[in-house]
Design an enzyme around this catalytic site. Structure first.
Site, PDB file in Angstrom:
ATOM      1  N   CYS A 115       0.880  -1.168   0.000  1.00 38.40           N
ATOM      2  CA  CYS A 115       0.000   0.000   0.000  1.00 38.40           C
ATOM      3  C   CYS A 115       0.910   1.208   0.000  1.00 38.40           C
ATOM      4  CB  CYS A 115      -0.909   0.014   1.225  1.00 38.40           C
ATOM      5  SG  CYS A 115      -1.997   1.466   1.268  1.00 38.40           S
ATOM      6  N   CYS A 118      -0.549   4.538   2.239  1.00 38.58           N
ATOM      7  CA  CYS A 118      -0.590   4.434   3.711  1.00 38.58           C
ATOM      8  C   CYS A 118      -0.267   2.998   4.091  1.00 38.58           C
ATOM      9  CB  CYS A 118      -1.925   4.910   4.255  1.00 38.58           C
ATOM     10  SG  CYS A 118      -3.352   4.134   3.442  1.00 38.58           S
ATOM     11  N   SER A 119      -1.233   2.277   4.599  1.00 31.77           N
ATOM     12  CA  SER A 119      -0.976   0.873   4.932  1.00 31.77           C
ATOM     13  C   SER A 119      -2.274   0.076   4.917  1.00 31.77           C
ATOM     14  CB  SER A 119      -0.301   0.761   6.308  1.00 31.77           C
ATOM     15  OG  SER A 119      -1.075   1.431   7.298  1.00 31.77           O
ATOM     16  N   CYS A 120      -3.115   0.310   3.913  1.00 31.28           N
ATOM     17  CA  CYS A 120      -4.382  -0.423   3.799  1.00 31.28           C
ATOM     18  C   CYS A 120      -4.105  -1.913   3.733  1.00 31.28           C
ATOM     19  CB  CYS A 120      -5.139   0.037   2.562  1.00 31.28           C
ATOM     20  SG  CYS A 120      -5.772   1.727   2.711  1.00 31.28           S
TER      21      CYS A 120
END
Length: 213
Positions: A115, A118-120
Site C-alpha cells: 500500500c 498508507c498501509s491499507c
C-alpha cells in the site's frame, strides 16, 4: 541484628522483574484499567476483542480461505471472480474486506501486495499488519524493485517468473493465494491451513513448508 545480603537482594529484584510484563504491556494494562474504571468499556468486551484477534482473526482466517481454494475448484473460481462475496461462506465479511480481490501465484507468476499511500490491509482476514508492511521503505521499494525486496525476504525468483505488484487502497485490498505445495494431496483443509503463512498471503513468501502438518 539482621544482615543485608546484596547478592540475595539483587536476585530477588531480578526474579520480581522477570515476572512483570514489558513497559508497553504495562501501559496497555493501565489504559484498560482506567477505561473499565470509568465505564468506557466492559472487561468482557476487552477479553472478547483480544481473543478474536489472537485466536480467530489473525492470519488463521486467510489460511482457511486459501486451504478451501486449494481443495475446492468451484470455491477457487468464485474467490478469483469475487473474493468479497466468496469469503461470506466463512462469515468473514467486513469493512476491511468489502472490496477484496484474490490473486493467484502460479509457476510463472508471483504476486506481492503493498500500500504505497498508507498501509491499507485486509485485517479482517489477515489480522494486524506487520510493522514492515507499514514502513516507508517497503512501501516505496516494492513498486520500484520488487525482486530485490523479495530477495531480502528470502524469495529469489528465477527470471522466467514474472512479478506483479498490487497496490492496496481503502477501496480495494488484496489476498495472495500461494501455490499449493507438492506432496499435500489428500491433506485435510485443516492440515493445509496450518502451513499457510501471513507472509505468503501478502506475497513476501513463496514456497510453503510442509513440516508444520
Amino acid at each position: 541484628m539482621p544482615t543485608f545480603d546484596s547478592e540475595e537482594a539483587a536476585r530477588h529484584h531480578r526474579d520480581l522483574h522477570s515476572h512483570l510484563p514489558s513497559d508497553p504491556a504495562l501501559r496497555v494494562k493501565t489504559l484498560e484499567s482506567l477505561a473499565v474504571e470509568r465505564g468506557l468499556v466492559a472487561p468482557e468486551s476487552v477479553d472478547a476483542w483480544v481473543e478474536a484477534y489472537s485466536e480467530h482473526v489473525g492470519p488463521k482466517r486467510g489460511a482457511q480461505v486459501v486451504a478451501r481454494a486449494w481443495v475446492d475448484p468451484a470455491f477457487r473460481a468464485r474467490l478469483l471472480e469475487n473474493a468479497a462475496e466468496a469469503i461470506k461462506d466463512f462469515g468473514f465479511q467486513g469493512g476491511a474486506t468489502g472490496h477484496l480481490k484474490a490473486v493467484e501465484n502460479t509457476g510463472d507468476q508471483h504476486n506481492i501486495v503493498v500500500c504505497t499511500l498508507c498501509s491499507c490491509y485486509p485485517f479482517a482476514i489477515l489480522g494486524m499488519s506487520p510493522a514492515w508492511y507499514k514502513s516507508a521503505e517497503y512501501r516505496a521499494r516494492t513498486v520500484r524493485e520488487p525482486r530485490a525486496v523479495l530477495r531480502e525476504f528470502g524469495v529469489d525468483l528465477p527470471e522466467n517468473v514474472g512479478v506483479r505488484v498490487w497496490d492496496s487502497t481503502a477501496e480495494l485490498r488484496y489476498l495472495v493465494i500461494p501455490q499449493r505445495p507438492a506432496g499435500t494431496e489428500g491433506w485435510s483443509e485443516e492440515a493445509l491451513a496450518a502451513i499457510v503463512t501471513r507472509n505468503s498471503m501478502i506475497g513476501t513468501e513463496r514456497d510453503l513448508k510442509t513440516e508444520a502438518a
